[in-house]
Design a protein around this motif. Structure first.
Motif, PDB file in Angstrom:
ATOM      1  N   ASP A  58     -10.859 -24.858 -48.224  1.00  0.00           N
ATOM      2  CA  ASP A  58      -9.896 -24.278 -47.284  1.00  0.00           C
ATOM      3  C   ASP A  58      -8.738 -23.689 -48.092  1.00  0.00           C
ATOM      4  O   ASP A  58      -7.925 -24.427 -48.666  1.00  0.00           O
ATOM      5  CB  ASP A  58      -9.393 -25.364 -46.338  1.00  0.00           C
ATOM      6  CG  ASP A  58      -8.367 -24.844 -45.347  1.00  0.00           C
ATOM      7  OD1 ASP A  58      -8.096 -23.624 -45.339  1.00  0.00           O
ATOM      8  OD2 ASP A  58      -7.819 -25.670 -44.592  1.00  0.00           O
ATOM      9  N   SER A  59      -8.658 -22.387 -48.153  1.00  0.00           N
ATOM     10  CA  SER A  59      -7.644 -21.720 -48.981  1.00  0.00           C
ATOM     11  C   SER A  59      -6.226 -21.896 -48.455  1.00  0.00           C
ATOM     12  O   SER A  59      -5.260 -21.634 -49.176  1.00  0.00           O
ATOM     13  CB  SER A  59      -7.959 -20.227 -49.113  1.00  0.00           C
ATOM     14  OG  SER A  59      -7.929 -19.594 -47.849  1.00  0.00           O
ATOM     15  N   THR A  60      -6.078 -22.377 -47.226  1.00  0.00           N
ATOM     16  CA  THR A  60      -4.722 -22.558 -46.684  1.00  0.00           C
ATOM     17  C   THR A  60      -3.959 -23.662 -47.405  1.00  0.00           C
ATOM     18  O   THR A  60      -2.736 -23.738 -47.284  1.00  0.00           O
ATOM     19  CB  THR A  60      -4.758 -22.866 -45.173  1.00  0.00           C
ATOM     20  OG1 THR A  60      -5.453 -24.099 -44.946  1.00  0.00           O
ATOM     21  CG2 THR A  60      -5.451 -21.745 -44.411  1.00  0.00           C
ATOM     22  N   VAL A  61      -4.680 -24.520 -48.169  1.00  0.00           N
ATOM     23  CA  VAL A  61      -3.969 -25.551 -48.939  1.00  0.00           C
ATOM     24  C   VAL A  61      -3.062 -24.907 -49.976  1.00  0.00           C
ATOM     25  O   VAL A  61      -2.043 -25.485 -50.363  1.00  0.00           O
ATOM     26  CB  VAL A  61      -4.945 -26.527 -49.636  1.00  0.00           C
ATOM     27  CG1 VAL A  61      -5.786 -27.266 -48.624  1.00  0.00           C
ATOM     28  CG2 VAL A  61      -5.824 -25.811 -50.660  1.00  0.00           C
ATOM     29  N   LEU A  62      -3.412 -23.710 -50.416  1.00  0.00           N
ATOM     30  CA  LEU A  62      -2.586 -23.005 -51.396  1.00  0.00           C
ATOM     31  C   LEU A  62      -1.293 -22.523 -50.759  1.00  0.00           C
ATOM     32  O   LEU A  62      -0.229 -22.534 -51.397  1.00  0.00           O
ATOM     33  CB  LEU A  62      -3.358 -21.827 -51.985  1.00  0.00           C
ATOM     34  CG  LEU A  62      -4.669 -22.176 -52.692  1.00  0.00           C
ATOM     35  CD1 LEU A  62      -5.361 -20.902 -53.187  1.00  0.00           C
ATOM     36  CD2 LEU A  62      -4.436 -23.136 -53.855  1.00  0.00           C
ATOM     37  N   ASP A  63      -1.376 -22.127 -49.502  1.00  0.00           N
ATOM     38  CA  ASP A  63      -0.173 -21.680 -48.791  1.00  0.00           C
ATOM     39  C   ASP A  63       0.845 -22.808 -48.697  1.00  0.00           C
ATOM     40  O   ASP A  63       2.056 -22.579 -48.823  1.00  0.00           O
ATOM     41  CB  ASP A  63      -0.531 -21.201 -47.384  1.00  0.00           C
ATOM     42  CG  ASP A  63      -1.476 -20.004 -47.406  1.00  0.00           C
ATOM     43  OD1 ASP A  63      -1.469 -19.263 -48.399  1.00  0.00           O
ATOM     44  OD2 ASP A  63      -2.229 -19.836 -46.421  1.00  0.00           O
ATOM     45  N   ASP A  64       0.342 -24.031 -48.486  1.00  0.00           N
ATOM     46  CA  ASP A  64       1.238 -25.183 -48.367  1.00  0.00           C
ATOM     47  C   ASP A  64       2.084 -25.371 -49.625  1.00  0.00           C
ATOM     48  O   ASP A  64       3.213 -25.867 -49.566  1.00  0.00           O
ATOM     49  CB  ASP A  64       0.435 -26.452 -48.104  1.00  0.00           C
ATOM     50  CG  ASP A  64      -0.317 -26.414 -46.783  1.00  0.00           C
ATOM     51  OD1 ASP A  64       0.070 -25.596 -45.921  1.00  0.00           O
ATOM     52  OD2 ASP A  64      -1.272 -27.191 -46.618  1.00  0.00           O
ATOM     53  N   LEU A  65       1.519 -24.989 -50.779  1.00  0.00           N
ATOM     54  CA  LEU A  65       2.206 -25.182 -52.059  1.00  0.00           C
ATOM     55  C   LEU A  65       2.756 -23.878 -52.625  1.00  0.00           C
ATOM     56  O   LEU A  65       3.209 -23.835 -53.768  1.00  0.00           O
ATOM     57  CB  LEU A  65       1.240 -25.819 -53.069  1.00  0.00           C
ATOM     58  CG  LEU A  65       0.701 -27.200 -52.689  1.00  0.00           C
ATOM     59  CD1 LEU A  65      -0.374 -27.642 -53.663  1.00  0.00           C
ATOM     60  CD2 LEU A  65       1.825 -28.224 -52.643  1.00  0.00           C
ATOM     61  N   GLU A  66       2.666 -22.816 -51.825  1.00  0.00           N
ATOM     62  CA  GLU A  66       3.142 -21.487 -52.234  1.00  0.00           C
ATOM     63  C   GLU A  66       2.456 -21.032 -53.522  1.00  0.00           C
ATOM     64  O   GLU A  66       3.081 -20.598 -54.489  1.00  0.00           O
ATOM     65  CB  GLU A  66       4.662 -21.492 -52.395  1.00  0.00           C
ATOM     66  CG  GLU A  66       5.392 -21.823 -51.099  1.00  0.00           C
ATOM     67  CD  GLU A  66       6.905 -21.791 -51.257  1.00  0.00           C
ATOM     68  OE1 GLU A  66       7.391 -21.841 -52.404  1.00  0.00           O
ATOM     69  OE2 GLU A  66       7.599 -21.744 -50.221  1.00  0.00           O
ATOM     70  N   ILE A  67       1.124 -21.135 -53.508  1.00  0.00           N
ATOM     71  CA  ILE A  67       0.291 -20.716 -54.630  1.00  0.00           C
ATOM     72  C   ILE A  67      -0.668 -19.640 -54.140  1.00  0.00           C
ATOM     73  O   ILE A  67      -1.152 -19.702 -53.008  1.00  0.00           O
ATOM     74  CB  ILE A  67      -0.520 -21.908 -55.192  1.00  0.00           C
ATOM     75  CG1 ILE A  67       0.413 -22.975 -55.752  1.00  0.00           C
ATOM     76  CG2 ILE A  67      -1.502 -21.443 -56.273  1.00  0.00           C
ATOM     77  CD1 ILE A  67      -0.316 -24.238 -56.164  1.00  0.00           C
ATOM     78  N   LYS A  68      -0.950 -18.667 -54.986  1.00  0.00           N
ATOM     79  CA  LYS A  68      -1.920 -17.636 -54.670  1.00  0.00           C
ATOM     80  C   LYS A  68      -3.235 -17.927 -55.395  1.00  0.00           C
ATOM     81  O   LYS A  68      -3.233 -18.516 -56.469  1.00  0.00           O
ATOM     82  CB  LYS A  68      -1.400 -16.256 -55.087  1.00  0.00           C
ATOM     83  CG  LYS A  68      -0.145 -15.809 -54.352  1.00  0.00           C
ATOM     84  CD  LYS A  68       0.322 -14.453 -54.864  1.00  0.00           C
ATOM     85  CE  LYS A  68       1.601 -14.014 -54.150  1.00  0.00           C
ATOM     86  NZ  LYS A  68       2.095 -12.715 -54.679  1.00  0.00           N
ATOM     87  N   GLN A  69      -4.356 -17.504 -54.786  1.00  0.00           N
ATOM     88  CA  GLN A  69      -5.642 -17.666 -55.448  1.00  0.00           C
ATOM     89  C   GLN A  69      -5.610 -16.938 -56.786  1.00  0.00           C
ATOM     90  O   GLN A  69      -5.181 -15.791 -56.874  1.00  0.00           O
ATOM     91  CB  GLN A  69      -6.779 -17.116 -54.581  1.00  0.00           C
ATOM     92  CG  GLN A  69      -7.141 -18.001 -53.408  1.00  0.00           C
ATOM     93  CD  GLN A  69      -8.479 -17.634 -52.806  1.00  0.00           C
ATOM     94  OE1 GLN A  69      -9.454 -17.439 -53.516  1.00  0.00           O
ATOM     95  NE2 GLN A  69      -8.537 -17.561 -51.477  1.00  0.00           N
ATOM     96  N   GLY A  70      -6.075 -17.636 -57.821  1.00  0.00           N
ATOM     97  CA  GLY A  70      -6.066 -17.063 -59.162  1.00  0.00           C
ATOM     98  C   GLY A  70      -4.883 -17.511 -59.989  1.00  0.00           C
ATOM     99  O   GLY A  70      -4.889 -17.366 -61.220  1.00  0.00           O
TER     100      GLY A  70
END
Length: 361
Positions: free
Chosen positions: A163-175
Protein backbone atom coordinates in the motif's frame (compact mmCIF):
# COMPACT_ATOMS: atom_id res chain seq x y z
CA UNK A 1 -14.83 -28.93 10.64
CA UNK A 2 -14.10 -27.13 13.93
CA UNK A 3 -10.58 -25.68 14.07
CA UNK A 4 -8.71 -23.98 16.92
CA UNK A 5 -5.92 -21.47 16.28
CA UNK A 6 -3.96 -20.15 19.26
CA UNK A 7 -1.96 -16.92 18.94
CA UNK A 8 1.19 -16.65 21.08
CA UNK A 9 3.04 -13.87 19.20
CA UNK A 10 2.04 -10.93 16.96
CA UNK A 11 3.75 -12.63 14.00
CA UNK A 12 1.31 -15.53 14.38
CA UNK A 13 -1.55 -13.23 13.39
CA UNK A 14 0.11 -12.53 10.06
CA UNK A 15 0.97 -16.22 9.69
CA UNK A 16 -2.60 -17.47 10.04
CA UNK A 17 -4.75 -14.56 8.83
CA UNK A 18 -5.11 -15.76 5.23
CA UNK A 19 -5.58 -19.41 6.24
CA UNK A 20 -8.29 -18.27 8.66
CA UNK A 21 -10.15 -16.32 5.99
CA UNK A 22 -9.97 -19.12 3.40
CA UNK A 23 -11.16 -21.74 5.89
CA UNK A 24 -14.07 -19.55 7.01
CA UNK A 25 -15.10 -18.91 3.40
CA UNK A 26 -15.21 -22.67 2.88
CA UNK A 27 -17.65 -23.03 5.76
CA UNK A 28 -15.38 -24.23 8.55
CA UNK A 29 -15.79 -22.98 12.12
CA UNK A 30 -12.48 -21.44 13.19
CA UNK A 31 -11.98 -20.40 16.82
CA UNK A 32 -9.05 -18.06 17.55
CA UNK A 33 -7.58 -17.61 21.05
CA UNK A 34 -4.97 -15.08 22.16
CA UNK A 35 -3.11 -13.98 25.29
CA UNK A 36 -2.62 -10.39 26.44
CA UNK A 37 -0.35 -9.36 23.56
CA UNK A 38 -1.29 -5.77 22.65
CA UNK A 39 0.04 -5.81 19.07
CA UNK A 40 -1.55 -9.20 18.39
CA UNK A 41 -4.87 -7.98 19.74
CA UNK A 42 -4.70 -4.87 17.58
CA UNK A 43 -3.89 -6.92 14.47
CA UNK A 44 -6.74 -9.35 15.10
CA UNK A 45 -9.14 -6.44 15.38
CA UNK A 46 -7.70 -4.79 12.27
CA UNK A 47 -8.09 -7.96 10.20
CA UNK A 48 -11.57 -8.46 11.66
CA UNK A 49 -10.74 -11.84 13.16
CA UNK A 50 -12.94 -12.62 16.20
CA UNK A 51 -11.01 -14.03 19.15
CA UNK A 52 -11.33 -15.39 22.67
CA UNK A 53 -9.12 -13.57 25.17
CA UNK A 54 -7.08 -15.84 27.46
CA UNK A 55 -5.41 -13.32 29.79
CA UNK A 56 -1.97 -11.97 30.69
CA UNK A 57 1.54 -13.10 29.77
CA UNK A 58 4.98 -13.08 31.38
CA UNK A 59 8.58 -12.43 30.27
CA UNK A 60 10.19 -14.82 32.78
CA UNK A 61 10.56 -18.53 32.04
CA UNK A 62 8.97 -19.52 35.37
CA UNK A 63 6.12 -17.10 34.80
CA UNK A 64 5.58 -18.46 31.31
CA UNK A 65 5.39 -22.02 32.67
CA UNK A 66 2.83 -21.14 35.35
CA UNK A 67 0.67 -19.18 32.97
CA UNK A 68 0.84 -21.98 30.45
CA UNK A 69 -1.02 -24.22 32.90
CA UNK A 70 -3.72 -21.57 33.20
CA UNK A 71 -4.02 -21.24 29.42
CA UNK A 72 -4.24 -25.00 28.99
CA UNK A 73 -7.14 -25.21 31.43
CA UNK A 74 -9.08 -22.44 29.66
CA UNK A 75 -8.42 -24.02 26.29
CA UNK A 76 -9.52 -27.43 27.51
CA UNK A 77 -12.97 -25.94 28.18
CA UNK A 78 -12.93 -24.19 24.77
CA UNK A 79 -12.13 -27.48 23.03
CA UNK A 80 -15.10 -29.13 24.69
CA UNK A 81 -17.49 -26.21 24.14
CA UNK A 82 -16.76 -25.81 20.42
CA UNK A 83 -16.14 -29.52 19.74
CA UNK A 84 -12.75 -28.78 18.19
CA UNK A 85 -11.41 -31.33 15.71
CA UNK A 86 -7.99 -29.86 14.85
CA UNK A 87 -5.65 -27.43 16.54
CA UNK A 88 -3.44 -25.40 14.20
CA UNK A 89 -0.63 -22.87 14.67
CA UNK A 90 2.78 -22.20 16.22
CA UNK A 91 1.61 -22.44 19.82
CA UNK A 92 2.91 -24.88 22.44
CA UNK A 93 -0.63 -24.96 23.78
CA UNK A 94 -1.98 -26.59 20.62
CA UNK A 95 0.43 -29.50 20.96
CA UNK A 96 -0.33 -29.93 24.66
CA UNK A 97 -4.07 -29.95 24.05
CA UNK A 98 -3.72 -32.84 21.62
CA UNK A 99 -2.16 -34.88 24.41
CA UNK A 100 -5.01 -34.33 26.88
CA UNK A 101 -7.97 -34.10 24.49
CA UNK A 102 -9.21 -35.87 21.35
CA UNK A 103 -8.13 -33.10 18.95
CA UNK A 104 -5.36 -33.51 16.38
CA UNK A 105 -2.54 -30.97 16.35
CA UNK A 106 -0.88 -29.46 13.29
CA UNK A 107 2.07 -27.40 14.50
CA UNK A 108 3.89 -24.78 12.42
CA UNK A 109 7.56 -24.39 13.27
CA UNK A 110 10.33 -22.71 11.28
CA UNK A 111 13.10 -22.67 13.88
CA UNK A 112 15.85 -25.25 14.17
CA UNK A 113 15.67 -27.77 17.01
CA UNK A 114 18.79 -26.40 18.75
CA UNK A 115 17.38 -22.87 18.88
CA UNK A 116 14.19 -23.75 20.76
CA UNK A 117 14.90 -26.79 22.98
CA UNK A 118 11.88 -26.19 25.24
CA UNK A 119 9.44 -26.06 22.32
CA UNK A 120 11.02 -29.18 20.85
CA UNK A 121 10.84 -31.00 24.17
CA UNK A 122 7.29 -30.07 25.11
CA UNK A 123 5.61 -29.64 21.70
CA UNK A 124 7.36 -31.72 19.06
CA UNK A 125 7.21 -34.87 21.15
CA UNK A 126 3.40 -34.81 21.35
CA UNK A 127 2.30 -33.02 18.15
CA UNK A 128 0.55 -35.12 15.52
CA UNK A 129 2.23 -33.24 12.66
CA UNK A 130 4.91 -30.54 12.45
CA UNK A 131 4.92 -28.51 9.24
CA UNK A 132 8.32 -26.91 8.63
CA UNK A 133 10.24 -25.40 5.74
CA UNK A 134 12.09 -28.24 4.04
CA UNK A 135 15.46 -26.55 4.58
CA UNK A 136 15.22 -27.44 8.28
CA UNK A 137 16.53 -30.85 9.31
CA UNK A 138 14.20 -32.22 11.97
CA UNK A 139 14.73 -35.06 14.41
CA UNK A 140 11.01 -35.59 14.88
CA UNK A 141 9.46 -38.21 12.61
CA UNK A 142 6.22 -36.22 12.73
CA UNK A 143 7.75 -33.49 10.56
CA UNK A 144 6.57 -32.78 7.02
CA UNK A 145 8.67 -30.33 5.05
CA UNK A 146 7.36 -27.86 2.49
CA UNK A 147 9.13 -25.63 -0.02
CA UNK A 148 8.50 -22.25 1.50
CA UNK A 149 8.88 -20.01 4.54
CA UNK A 150 6.44 -18.93 7.23
CA UNK A 151 6.60 -15.35 6.02
CA UNK A 152 5.32 -16.37 2.59
CA UNK A 153 1.99 -17.26 4.20
CA UNK A 154 1.32 -13.51 4.30
CA UNK A 155 3.91 -11.92 2.00
CA UNK A 156 3.34 -14.06 -1.08
CA UNK A 157 2.07 -11.81 -3.92
CA UNK A 158 -1.09 -13.95 -4.14
CA UNK A 159 -2.12 -12.27 -0.87
CA UNK A 160 0.11 -9.26 -0.28
CA UNK A 161 -0.03 -6.04 -2.26
CA UNK A 162 1.98 -3.11 -0.89
CA UNK A 163 0.00 0.00 0.00
CA UNK A 164 1.86 3.08 -1.24
CA UNK A 165 -0.17 5.39 1.00
CA UNK A 166 2.16 4.45 3.88
CA UNK A 167 4.71 6.71 2.19
CA UNK A 168 2.30 9.64 2.31
CA UNK A 169 2.03 9.21 6.08
CA UNK A 170 5.80 9.80 6.36
CA UNK A 171 6.01 12.39 3.56
CA UNK A 172 8.15 10.10 1.40
CA UNK A 173 7.98 9.65 -2.36
CA UNK A 174 8.43 6.33 -4.15
CA UNK A 175 12.09 5.99 -5.07
CA UNK A 176 13.33 8.12 -2.15
CA UNK A 177 16.10 6.56 -0.11
CA UNK A 178 15.01 5.58 3.39
CA UNK A 179 16.06 2.84 5.77
CA UNK A 180 14.31 0.90 8.51
CA UNK A 181 16.15 -0.33 11.59
CA UNK A 182 14.79 -2.90 14.02
CA UNK A 183 16.19 -3.44 17.51
CA UNK A 184 14.98 -6.58 19.25
CA UNK A 185 14.15 -7.05 22.93
CA UNK A 186 15.28 -10.73 23.06
CA UNK A 187 12.71 -11.72 25.68
CA UNK A 188 11.59 -15.11 24.31
CA UNK A 189 12.57 -18.33 26.12
CA UNK A 190 15.00 -19.23 23.32
CA UNK A 191 16.68 -15.78 23.49
CA UNK A 192 18.55 -16.38 26.77
CA UNK A 193 22.19 -15.40 26.22
CA UNK A 194 21.49 -13.92 22.80
CA UNK A 195 23.15 -10.64 21.82
CA UNK A 196 22.30 -8.17 19.11
CA UNK A 197 23.65 -4.80 18.06
CA UNK A 198 25.65 -2.80 20.59
CA UNK A 199 24.76 0.81 21.27
CA UNK A 200 27.97 1.88 19.51
CA UNK A 201 27.10 -0.05 16.37
CA UNK A 202 23.56 1.30 16.39
CA UNK A 203 25.04 4.80 16.38
CA UNK A 204 27.43 3.94 13.55
CA UNK A 205 24.70 2.35 11.42
CA UNK A 206 22.51 5.43 11.82
CA UNK A 207 25.45 7.68 10.93
CA UNK A 208 26.09 5.74 7.71
CA UNK A 209 22.46 5.54 6.63
CA UNK A 210 21.27 9.04 7.42
CA UNK A 211 23.88 10.43 5.02
CA UNK A 212 21.82 8.75 2.29
CA UNK A 213 18.33 9.57 3.47
CA UNK A 214 15.82 9.26 6.28
CA UNK A 215 16.19 6.65 9.01
CA UNK A 216 13.33 5.05 10.93
CA UNK A 217 13.69 2.81 13.97
CA UNK A 218 11.15 0.27 15.14
CA UNK A 219 11.61 -1.58 18.43
CA UNK A 220 9.66 -4.00 20.64
CA UNK A 221 10.26 -2.22 23.92
CA UNK A 222 11.29 1.25 25.14
CA UNK A 223 13.64 2.89 22.65
CA UNK A 224 16.98 4.38 23.76
CA UNK A 225 16.45 8.07 24.47
CA UNK A 226 19.12 9.21 22.01
CA UNK A 227 17.30 7.38 19.18
CA UNK A 228 13.79 8.62 19.89
CA UNK A 229 13.90 11.18 17.09
CA UNK A 230 14.18 8.26 14.64
CA UNK A 231 11.35 6.24 16.19
CA UNK A 232 8.80 4.99 13.69
CA UNK A 233 5.27 5.77 14.80
CA UNK A 234 3.10 3.69 12.53
CA UNK A 235 0.31 1.16 12.92
CA UNK A 236 1.74 -2.41 12.93
CA UNK A 237 -0.53 -3.49 10.07
CA UNK A 238 1.29 -1.03 7.77
CA UNK A 239 4.84 -2.16 8.47
CA UNK A 240 5.10 -4.70 5.63
CA UNK A 241 4.18 -2.13 3.02
CA UNK A 242 6.83 0.19 4.44
CA UNK A 243 9.41 -2.61 4.38
CA UNK A 244 8.55 -3.25 0.72
CA UNK A 245 9.28 0.36 -0.26
CA UNK A 246 12.32 0.79 2.01
CA UNK A 247 15.75 0.99 0.39
CA UNK A 248 17.39 -1.18 3.04
CA UNK A 249 16.69 -2.87 6.38
CA UNK A 250 19.27 -3.28 9.16
CA UNK A 251 18.71 -4.79 12.60
CA UNK A 252 19.02 -7.69 15.00
CA UNK A 253 15.50 -9.06 14.56
CA UNK A 254 14.98 -12.52 13.10
CA UNK A 255 11.48 -12.17 11.69
CA UNK A 256 11.70 -8.67 10.28
CA UNK A 257 14.99 -9.49 8.55
CA UNK A 258 13.31 -12.37 6.73
CA UNK A 259 10.22 -10.29 5.96
CA UNK A 260 12.29 -7.52 4.41
CA UNK A 261 14.32 -9.98 2.36
CA UNK A 262 11.26 -11.80 1.03
CA UNK A 263 9.79 -8.46 -0.03
CA UNK A 264 12.91 -7.76 -2.07
CA UNK A 265 14.42 -5.22 0.31
CA UNK A 266 18.08 -5.94 1.13
CA UNK A 267 18.34 -6.93 4.79
CA UNK A 268 21.40 -6.92 7.05
CA UNK A 269 21.20 -8.65 10.42
CA UNK A 270 23.60 -8.80 13.36
CA UNK A 271 23.00 -11.14 16.31
CA UNK A 272 24.17 -14.34 17.96
CA UNK A 273 21.95 -16.47 15.70
CA UNK A 274 23.79 -15.40 12.52
CA UNK A 275 24.71 -18.40 10.39
CA UNK A 276 22.97 -20.81 12.77
CA UNK A 277 19.41 -20.82 11.43
CA UNK A 278 18.38 -22.83 8.39
CA UNK A 279 15.68 -20.50 7.04
CA UNK A 280 17.65 -17.22 6.97
CA UNK A 281 20.68 -19.20 5.79
CA UNK A 282 18.65 -20.46 2.83
CA UNK A 283 17.35 -16.98 2.02
CA UNK A 284 20.94 -15.71 2.13
CA UNK A 285 22.80 -18.58 0.46
CA UNK A 286 20.24 -19.41 -2.23
CA UNK A 287 18.97 -15.93 -3.10
CA UNK A 288 21.34 -13.32 -1.58
CA UNK A 289 18.39 -11.37 -0.24
CA UNK A 290 19.74 -11.01 3.31
CA UNK A 291 23.11 -11.04 5.03
CA UNK A 292 23.83 -12.18 8.61
CA UNK A 293 26.72 -11.31 10.91
CA UNK A 294 27.73 -12.23 14.45
CA UNK A 295 28.25 -9.45 17.03
CA UNK A 296 32.05 -9.81 16.63
CA UNK A 297 31.83 -9.46 12.82
CA UNK A 298 30.91 -5.80 12.69
CA UNK A 299 33.73 -4.87 10.28
CA UNK A 300 32.38 -7.41 7.79
CA UNK A 301 28.86 -6.12 8.41
CA UNK A 302 29.78 -2.51 7.63
CA UNK A 303 31.72 -3.63 4.57
CA UNK A 304 28.62 -5.44 3.27
CA UNK A 305 26.46 -2.45 4.12
CA UNK A 306 28.71 -0.22 2.02
CA UNK A 307 28.65 -2.73 -0.84
CA UNK A 308 24.86 -2.81 -0.83
CA UNK A 309 24.54 0.97 -0.73
CA UNK A 310 26.88 1.26 -3.72
CA UNK A 311 24.92 -1.26 -5.82
CA UNK A 312 23.62 0.23 -9.06
CA UNK A 313 19.84 -0.13 -9.47
CA UNK A 314 19.67 -1.62 -5.98
CA UNK A 315 15.90 -2.13 -5.75
CA UNK A 316 15.68 -3.69 -9.21
CA UNK A 317 18.53 -6.11 -8.45
CA UNK A 318 16.89 -7.34 -5.27
CA UNK A 319 13.42 -7.55 -6.81
CA UNK A 320 14.87 -9.86 -9.46
CA UNK A 321 16.30 -12.05 -6.71
CA UNK A 322 12.90 -12.03 -5.03
CA UNK A 323 11.22 -13.21 -8.22
CA UNK A 324 13.60 -16.16 -8.44
CA UNK A 325 12.80 -17.08 -4.84
CA UNK A 326 9.06 -16.91 -5.51
CA UNK A 327 9.44 -19.09 -8.59
CA UNK A 328 11.06 -21.80 -6.45
CA UNK A 329 8.63 -21.69 -3.51
CA UNK A 330 4.98 -22.68 -3.09
CA UNK A 331 1.91 -20.70 -2.05
CA UNK A 332 2.21 -21.53 1.65
CA UNK A 333 -1.32 -20.40 2.57
CA UNK A 334 -2.89 -22.60 -0.12
CA UNK A 335 -0.79 -25.55 1.05
CA UNK A 336 -1.66 -25.06 4.73
CA UNK A 337 -5.36 -24.77 3.92
CA UNK A 338 -5.35 -27.94 1.82
CA UNK A 339 -3.40 -29.79 4.51
CA UNK A 340 -5.86 -28.87 7.28
CA UNK A 341 -8.99 -29.62 5.25
CA UNK A 342 -7.73 -33.02 4.14
CA UNK A 343 -5.92 -34.17 7.29
CA UNK A 344 -4.95 -36.98 7.95
CA UNK A 345 -5.09 -38.01 4.28
CA UNK A 346 -2.97 -34.94 3.40
CA UNK A 347 -0.17 -36.19 5.65
CA UNK A 348 -0.21 -39.57 3.92
CA UNK A 349 -0.03 -37.88 0.52
CA UNK A 350 2.93 -35.72 1.52
CA UNK A 351 4.81 -38.71 2.96
CA UNK A 352 4.31 -40.75 -0.20
CA UNK A 353 4.59 -37.92 -2.74
CA UNK A 354 6.26 -34.72 -1.40
CA UNK A 355 6.09 -33.13 -4.85
CA UNK A 356 2.30 -32.92 -4.48
CA UNK A 357 2.89 -29.56 -2.74
CA UNK A 358 3.97 -27.97 -6.04
CA UNK A 359 0.33 -27.93 -7.11
CA UNK A 360 0.08 -24.93 -4.79
CA UNK A 361 1.88 -22.15 -6.68
Amino acid sequence: MNILIDIAHPAHVHLIKNVYKVLCKKGHNVVVTVKDIPVALRLLRYYEIPYIYLGGKSDSIIGKALLQLKYNLKLWFIVRKYKIDIGFGSSLTIAQLSKYTRIKSIILDDDDDEVEPLFVKFAHSIADVILSPDVIARKSLATIGYSGYHELAYLHPNYFEPDSTVLDDLEIKQGDFFSILRFNAFKAHHDVGVEGLSIENKRKIISVLEKKGRVFITTEREIDEEFRKYQLKMEPEKIHSLLYYATIFVGDSQTMTSESALLGTPAVKCNTFAGKLSVPNDIEDSYQLCFSFLPDQTELMFSKLTEILNTVDLKEVFQQRRQQMLADKIDVTAFFTWFIENYPESAKIMHSNPDYQYRFK
